[in-house]
Design an enzyme around this catalytic site. Structure first.
Site, PDB file in Angstrom:
ATOM      1  N   ARG A 170      36.678  44.602  40.183  1.00 49.06           N
ATOM      2  CA  ARG A 170      37.636  44.628  41.271  1.00 49.06           C
ATOM      3  C   ARG A 170      37.031  43.996  42.509  1.00 49.06           C
ATOM      4  O   ARG A 170      35.874  44.222  42.856  1.00 49.06           O
ATOM      5  CB  ARG A 170      38.056  46.072  41.607  1.00 49.06           C
ATOM      6  CG  ARG A 170      39.189  46.605  40.730  1.00 49.06           C
ATOM      7  CD  ARG A 170      40.487  45.834  40.999  1.00 49.06           C
ATOM      8  NE  ARG A 170      41.596  46.264  40.184  1.00 49.06           N
ATOM      9  CZ  ARG A 170      41.949  45.736  39.020  1.00 49.06           C
ATOM     10  NH1 ARG A 170      41.216  44.757  38.494  1.00 49.06           N
ATOM     11  NH2 ARG A 170      43.017  46.151  38.383  1.00 49.06           N
TER      12      ARG A 170
ATOM     13  N   ASP B 251      25.852  55.015  35.415  1.00 50.31           N
ATOM     14  CA  ASP B 251      27.238  55.484  35.402  1.00 50.31           C
ATOM     15  C   ASP B 251      27.258  56.903  35.956  1.00 50.31           C
ATOM     16  O   ASP B 251      26.277  57.650  35.787  1.00 50.31           O
ATOM     17  CB  ASP B 251      27.801  55.460  33.976  1.00 50.31           C
ATOM     18  CG  ASP B 251      29.316  55.598  33.945  1.00 50.31           C
ATOM     19  OD1 ASP B 251      30.004  54.562  33.932  1.00 50.31           O
ATOM     20  OD2 ASP B 251      29.800  56.748  33.959  1.00 50.31           O
TER      21      ASP B 251
ATOM     22  N   GLU C   2      43.736  38.018  47.100  1.00 49.65           N
ATOM     23  CA  GLU C   2      44.087  37.055  46.054  1.00 49.65           C
ATOM     24  C   GLU C   2      45.507  36.531  46.268  1.00 49.65           C
ATOM     25  O   GLU C   2      46.384  37.312  46.635  1.00 49.65           O
ATOM     26  CB  GLU C   2      43.967  37.724  44.676  1.00 49.65           C
ATOM     27  CG  GLU C   2      42.555  38.206  44.365  1.00 49.65           C
ATOM     28  CD  GLU C   2      42.443  38.940  43.036  1.00 49.65           C
ATOM     29  OE1 GLU C   2      43.469  39.091  42.343  1.00 49.65           O
ATOM     30  OE2 GLU C   2      41.327  39.366  42.680  1.00 49.65           O
TER      31      GLU C   2
ATOM     32  N   ASP D 294      35.204  36.978  39.545  1.00 48.37           N
ATOM     33  CA  ASP D 294      36.561  36.813  38.999  1.00 48.37           C
ATOM     34  C   ASP D 294      37.610  37.539  39.828  1.00 48.37           C
ATOM     35  O   ASP D 294      38.802  37.314  39.638  1.00 48.37           O
ATOM     36  CB  ASP D 294      36.592  37.330  37.552  1.00 48.37           C
ATOM     37  CG  ASP D 294      37.934  37.117  36.871  1.00 48.37           C
ATOM     38  OD1 ASP D 294      38.410  35.959  36.865  1.00 48.37           O
ATOM     39  OD2 ASP D 294      38.517  38.088  36.366  1.00 48.37           O
TER      40      ASP D 294
ATOM     41  N   GLY E 295      40.135  37.835  33.823  1.00 48.85           N
ATOM     42  CA  GLY E 295      39.367  38.562  32.828  1.00 48.85           C
ATOM     43  C   GLY E 295      40.184  39.003  31.629  1.00 48.85           C
ATOM     44  O   GLY E 295      39.730  38.946  30.489  1.00 48.85           O
TER      45      GLY E 295
ATOM     46  N   HIS F 115      40.862  35.847  38.712  1.00 48.61           N
ATOM     47  CA  HIS F 115      41.274  37.148  38.181  1.00 48.61           C
ATOM     48  C   HIS F 115      41.871  36.978  36.777  1.00 48.61           C
ATOM     49  O   HIS F 115      42.996  37.404  36.507  1.00 48.61           O
ATOM     50  CB  HIS F 115      42.279  37.831  39.113  1.00 48.61           C
ATOM     51  CG  HIS F 115      42.320  39.327  38.927  1.00 48.61           C
ATOM     52  ND1 HIS F 115      42.523  40.203  39.970  1.00 48.61           N
ATOM     53  CD2 HIS F 115      42.178  40.112  37.823  1.00 48.61           C
ATOM     54  CE1 HIS F 115      42.520  41.451  39.516  1.00 48.61           C
ATOM     55  NE2 HIS F 115      42.308  41.410  38.217  1.00 48.61           N
TER      56      HIS F 115
ATOM     57  N   ARG G 267      34.999  51.561  29.471  1.00 49.33           N
ATOM     58  CA  ARG G 267      35.622  50.766  28.404  1.00 49.33           C
ATOM     59  C   ARG G 267      35.048  49.358  28.332  1.00 49.33           C
ATOM     60  O   ARG G 267      34.689  48.868  27.270  1.00 49.33           O
ATOM     61  CB  ARG G 267      37.134  50.709  28.625  1.00 49.33           C
ATOM     62  CG  ARG G 267      37.838  52.051  28.510  1.00 49.33           C
ATOM     63  CD  ARG G 267      39.309  51.913  28.848  1.00 49.33           C
ATOM     64  NE  ARG G 267      40.001  53.193  28.753  1.00 49.33           N
ATOM     65  CZ  ARG G 267      40.130  54.051  29.754  1.00 49.33           C
ATOM     66  NH1 ARG G 267      39.601  53.758  30.937  1.00 49.33           N
ATOM     67  NH2 ARG G 267      40.780  55.189  29.585  1.00 49.33           N
TER      68      ARG G 267
END
Length: 326
Positions: free
Chosen positions: A237, A176, A266, A261, A285, A283, A154
């Site tokens: 991630r 992929d 965290e 990110d 995004g 984080h 996505r």
């Protein structure tokens, strides 16, 4: 029936009132009292009388579920499922939903923004200017470089479409586990093995779920294949990139820079905070107003369906349960 909303923020988007929908349905709810990502012990303390969890990225483990005998639905606000023990949920008859499409536009745009920041040292110049230092950085243009996209789902597809639309001379290498060849043909993608992608890309950008297969996918070995002038971006991630190996590569000059990110732990305060050519974001995004509102709305819609006894719209598909076992 009680709902615990552990994700933060929630309901903070202007002109968007998801809590009003819960109130209109006469559903009791409790907000995260800490205003940050919960630890496992904190979630255990809060969840004992909860039937529905509207969740962020906090660890939803077997221990958490054992502490919640009434829990029947986990509505994940977002796409990542690495924080949810899916098999433990299934064994306890707990349904799990998620919002896979909603975050993608914001994550893709941030990714391309980070590419430009790395290439033109925008953040570094800003920090120096705020310290009253004038320094003009010589950078590179994105158009004409080679971008390696690892994970073409996505978000990866949206990144590629943005690059093709705005930077037509970018060469795109992609990898992929299930290549979409028709998409690749439409967008002029070169499908390559990971090692070739690492070795030939000026920018490597990661768009993968965190699974047992992708955990520590990028280590000293993979970084060592990259050009010293290359950049790496991770908006997917934490855990996919070995943060210690990345720090070593950046400080030794084996890699030109990085934009991260997402992190193993965290909130993050580790070694990368001391490395100048490493852009760090918290984080964020998916944190655009429209995407955040869509994520919250979609999660809440499934909560209300569950309360009414209607079929869920976005249950986690079987393939995700299979992937989580690998």
């Amino acid at each position: 029936m009680k709902v615990l909303i552990s994700t933060v923020p929630f309901g903070s988007v202007p002109n968007h009132d998801p809590l009003g929908l819960l109130e209109a349905a006469r559903v009791r709810y409790q907000l995260n009292p800490f205003g940050r990502r919960l630890t496992e012990p904190e979630l255990v303390e809060l969840i004992h009388d909860v039937s529905i969890l509207i969740a962020g990225t906090e660890p939803i483990t077997t221990e958490v579920m054992e502490a919640a005998p009434q829990l029947r639905l986990i509505a994940r606000v977002g796409i990542g499922l690495d924080s949810v023990d899916l098999e433990a949920a299934r064994m306890r008859g707990i349904a799990v939903t998620y919002t896979p499409e909603a975050p993608a536009p914001a994550v893709a745009e941030l990714t391309v923004g980070l590419m430009l920041d790395l290439l033109r040292s925008i953040s570094r110049a800003d920090r120096l200017m705020h310290s009253k230092h004038w320094r003009r950085f010589l950078g590179r243009r994105l158009d004409g470089l080679t971008v390696g996209v690892l994970g073409v789902g996505r978000v990866g597809k949206r990144v590629i479409r943005i690059l093709r639309g705005g930077f037509p001379n970018v060469r795109i290498l992609a990898n992929d586990i299930q290549p979409d060849f028709s998409f690749g043909e439409e967008l002029g993608i070169e499908w390559v093995e990971k090692n070739k992608l690492y070795a030939n890309s000026d920018i490597v950008t990661l768009h993968l779920p965190l699974t047992q297969i992708t955990n520590r996918l990028i280590t000293e070995r993979e970084i060592g294949m990259m050009k010293p002038s290359a950049f790496i971006i991770n908006t997917s991630r934490g855990g996919i990139v070995d943060e210690s190996a990345l720090a070593t590569a950046l400080t030794s000059g084996c890699l030109a820079g990085a934009a991260i990110d997402v992190f193993d732990r965290e909130p993050y305060s580790g070694v990368l905070t001391d490395i100048e050519p490493c852009i760090l974001t918290c984080h964020m995004g998916s944190m655009s107003e429209d995407c955040r509102a869509a994520m919250e709305t979609e999660a809440l819609e499934d909560v209300l369906r569950f309360v009414r006894g209607d079929p869920l719209k976005q249950p986690v598909p079987e393939v995700e349960y299979t992937v989580s076992k690998r």
